[in-house]
Design an enzyme around this catalytic site. Structure first.
Site, PDB file in Angstrom:
ATOM      1  N   VAL A 250       0.813  -1.235   0.000  1.00  0.00           N
ATOM      2  CA  VAL A 250       0.000   0.000   0.000  1.00  0.00           C
ATOM      3  C   VAL A 250       0.840   1.276   0.000  1.00  0.00           C
ATOM      4  CG1 VAL A 250      -2.055  -1.050   1.040  1.00  0.00           C
ATOM      5  CG2 VAL A 250      -0.329   0.010   2.524  1.00  0.00           C
TER       6      VAL A 250
ATOM      7  N   TYR B 191       1.980   4.511  16.009  1.00  0.00           N
ATOM      8  CA  TYR B 191       0.699   3.864  15.684  1.00  0.00           C
ATOM      9  C   TYR B 191      -0.466   4.803  16.009  1.00  0.00           C
ATOM     10  CZ  TYR B 191      -2.673  -0.047  15.531  1.00  0.00           C
ATOM     11  OH  TYR B 191      -3.732  -0.889  15.237  1.00  0.00           O
ATOM     12  N   ALA B 192      -0.398   5.456  17.174  1.00  0.00           N
ATOM     13  CA  ALA B 192      -1.479   6.389  17.554  1.00  0.00           C
ATOM     14  C   ALA B 192      -1.572   7.529  16.551  1.00  0.00           C
ATOM     15  CB  ALA B 192      -1.235   6.936  18.963  1.00  0.00           C
TER      16      ALA B 192
HETATM   17  P1  NAP Z   1      -2.508  -8.779  10.488  1.00  0.00           P
HETATM   18  O1  NAP Z   1      -3.099 -10.074  10.933  1.00  0.00           O
HETATM   19  O2  NAP Z   1      -1.063  -8.518  10.684  1.00  0.00           O
HETATM   20  O3  NAP Z   1      -2.892  -8.565   8.937  1.00  0.00           O
HETATM   21  C1  NAP Z   1      -2.500  -7.412   8.256  1.00  0.00           C
HETATM   22  C2  NAP Z   1      -2.067  -7.791   6.866  1.00  0.00           C
HETATM   23  O4  NAP Z   1      -1.587  -6.602   6.211  1.00  0.00           O
HETATM   24  C3  NAP Z   1      -0.907  -8.781   6.861  1.00  0.00           C
HETATM   25  O5  NAP Z   1      -1.095  -9.813   5.906  1.00  0.00           O
HETATM   26  C4  NAP Z   1       0.281  -7.892   6.497  1.00  0.00           C
HETATM   27  O6  NAP Z   1       1.328  -8.614   5.844  1.00  0.00           O
HETATM   28  C5  NAP Z   1      -0.378  -6.929   5.561  1.00  0.00           C
HETATM   29  N1  NAP Z   1       0.464  -5.766   5.312  1.00  0.00           N
HETATM   30  C6  NAP Z   1       1.453  -5.237   6.089  1.00  0.00           C
HETATM   31  N2  NAP Z   1       2.047  -4.230   5.469  1.00  0.00           N
HETATM   32  C7  NAP Z   1       1.443  -4.084   4.270  1.00  0.00           C
HETATM   33  C8  NAP Z   1       1.630  -3.232   3.170  1.00  0.00           C
HETATM   34  N3  NAP Z   1       2.596  -2.306   3.157  1.00  0.00           N
HETATM   35  N4  NAP Z   1       0.821  -3.354   2.090  1.00  0.00           N
HETATM   36  C9  NAP Z   1      -0.136  -4.304   2.063  1.00  0.00           C
HETATM   37  N5  NAP Z   1      -0.345  -5.181   3.056  1.00  0.00           N
HETATM   38  C10 NAP Z   1       0.434  -5.063   4.156  1.00  0.00           C
HETATM   39  O7  NAP Z   1      -3.259  -7.533  11.195  1.00  0.00           O
HETATM   40  P2  NAP Z   1      -4.766  -7.406  11.721  1.00  0.00           P
HETATM   41  O8  NAP Z   1      -4.751  -7.623  13.187  1.00  0.00           O
HETATM   42  O9  NAP Z   1      -5.686  -8.193  10.880  1.00  0.00           O
HETATM   43  O10 NAP Z   1      -4.974  -5.844  11.498  1.00  0.00           O
HETATM   44  C11 NAP Z   1      -5.734  -5.316  10.430  1.00  0.00           C
HETATM   45  C12 NAP Z   1      -5.979  -3.848  10.722  1.00  0.00           C
HETATM   46  O11 NAP Z   1      -6.698  -3.719  11.951  1.00  0.00           O
HETATM   47  C13 NAP Z   1      -4.705  -3.019  10.882  1.00  0.00           C
HETATM   48  O12 NAP Z   1      -4.883  -1.744  10.294  1.00  0.00           O
HETATM   49  C14 NAP Z   1      -4.564  -2.882  12.381  1.00  0.00           C
HETATM   50  O13 NAP Z   1      -3.850  -1.734  12.759  1.00  0.00           O
HETATM   51  C15 NAP Z   1      -6.013  -2.801  12.793  1.00  0.00           C
HETATM   52  N6  NAP Z   1      -6.237  -3.153  14.192  1.00  0.00           N
HETATM   53  C16 NAP Z   1      -5.952  -4.419  14.630  1.00  0.00           C
HETATM   54  C17 NAP Z   1      -6.166  -4.703  15.979  1.00  0.00           C
HETATM   55  C18 NAP Z   1      -5.875  -6.069  16.560  1.00  0.00           C
HETATM   56  O14 NAP Z   1      -5.921  -6.207  17.791  1.00  0.00           O
HETATM   57  N7  NAP Z   1      -5.615  -7.098  15.763  1.00  0.00           N
HETATM   58  C19 NAP Z   1      -6.638  -3.712  16.850  1.00  0.00           C
HETATM   59  C20 NAP Z   1      -6.914  -2.459  16.357  1.00  0.00           C
HETATM   60  C21 NAP Z   1      -6.711  -2.183  15.011  1.00  0.00           C
HETATM   61  P3  NAP Z   1       2.592  -9.088   6.756  1.00  0.00           P
HETATM   62  O15 NAP Z   1       2.047  -9.991   7.811  1.00  0.00           O
HETATM   63  O16 NAP Z   1       3.482  -9.780   5.764  1.00  0.00           O
HETATM   64  O17 NAP Z   1       3.183  -7.830   7.334  1.00  0.00           O
END
Ligand code: NAP
Length: 247
Positions: A64, A155-156
């Site tokens: 992205v 992050y914040a």
């Molecule tokens: P996740 O399991 O790590 O999945 C995120 C995916 O995005 C991973 O496959 C990651 O690939 C990919 N990614 C990383 N950098 C990227 C890039 N530059 N371009 C395209 N894809 C990329 O995370 P998640 O927990 O599902 O989180 C999804 C969203 O929810 C995020 O924005 C996160 O900040 C937000 N969020 C999550 C939580 C939580 O507790 N899980 C809480 C609040 C907000 P890699 O693994 O190879 O890096």
């Protein structure tokens, strides 16, 4: 059938919340879900699972932060389907450190992916949505984007930023039939929490009124609602999906 005929892009949908959302959108009969992620194997796995369940998906390796990757995906969708109805800006990372230990590299990386990535992906579809006079944009913030958090300056900043962008887009684009909203997940059980010690996970659960971590599908359900016409009078909203978490 809430997403029938909709062409939907979900960034970071190889794994975690994004993958759960891609599957949910396909179940809701999206015309196609563009599964895009930096992790190619994860993209292939999610696309395969969606197709095996009878849904429609196309996989794209997209970083992205890379304008060319994003444009190639959007061009491909426009060639095949002639529209983009939904963009979920879900890709995001964490690289935590307290301010006094946070180097610029960690700061820049998180801002580049979480904040600038959201800008670049939305910029790539905004003219298409303006032209078609419809669209739903969903930004993924966090409860950290409401309260801030220890060790998460970068992050914040990114997660407050995506709230500000969506609120601005709601004002700019509302009269063009385009909605922009924000989802703020709490602690969700995905690989983003993999490096957290068990002790920390337990302490997180204590901060949640519902007494447990959320599941990726519980965020995917909210994305699906905001993507669908059921939320047709909701824009500029910031939705806390955290089981009432206090940080
Ligand atoms: P996740 O399991 O790590 O999945 C995120 C995916 O995005 C991973 O496959 C990651 O690939 C990919 N990614 C990383 N950098 C990227 C890039 N530059 N371009 C395209 N894809 C990329 O995370 P998640 O927990 O599902 O989180 C999804 C969203 O929810 C995020 O924005 C996160 O900040 C937000 N969020 C999550 C939580 C939580 O507790 N899980 C809480 C609040 C907000 P890699 O693994 O190879 O890096």
């Amino acid at each position: 059938m809430r997403l029938k005929d909709k062409v939907c892009i979900i960034t970071g949908s190889g794994k975690g919340i994004g993958a759960a959302a891609a599957k949910k959108f396909a179940e809701e009969k999206a015309k196609v879900v563009a599964v895009c992620d930096i992790d190619t194997e994860a993209v292939e796995k999610t696309v395969k699972e969606i197709k095996e369940a009878g849904g429609e998906a196309i996989g794209f390796e997209v970083d992205v932060t890379d304008k060319d990757d994003i444009q190639d995906m959007v061009d491909c969708l426009m060639d095949k389907y002639g529209k983009v109805d939904v963009l979920v800006n879900n890709a995001g990372i964490i690289m935590d450190a307290q301010l006094h230990k946070m180097d610029e590299d960690r700061y820049d990386k998180v801002i580049d992916i979480n904040l600038k990535g959201t800008y670049l992906c939305t910029k790539a579809v905004v003219d298409i949505m303006r032209e078609q006079e419809s669209g739903s944009i969903i930004n993924t913030s966090s409860i950290v984007g409401i309260y801030g958090n220890f060790g998460q300056t970068n992050y914040a900043a990114s997660k407050f930023g995506v709230v500000g962008m969506a609120k601005s887009w709601a004002k700019e684009l509302g009269r063009k039939g385009i909605r922009a909203n924000v989802v703020c997940p709490g602690f969700i059980a995905t690989s983003i929490l993999d490096d957290m010690p068990e002790k920390v996970i337990k302490s997180m659960e204590k901060k949640v009124s519902l007494g447990r971590l959320g599941e990726p599908e519980e965020i995917a359900n909210v994305y699906a609602f905001l993507a669908s016409d059921e939320s047709s009078y909701i824009t500029g909203a910031v939705i806390d999906v955290s089981g009432d978490t206090t940080l």
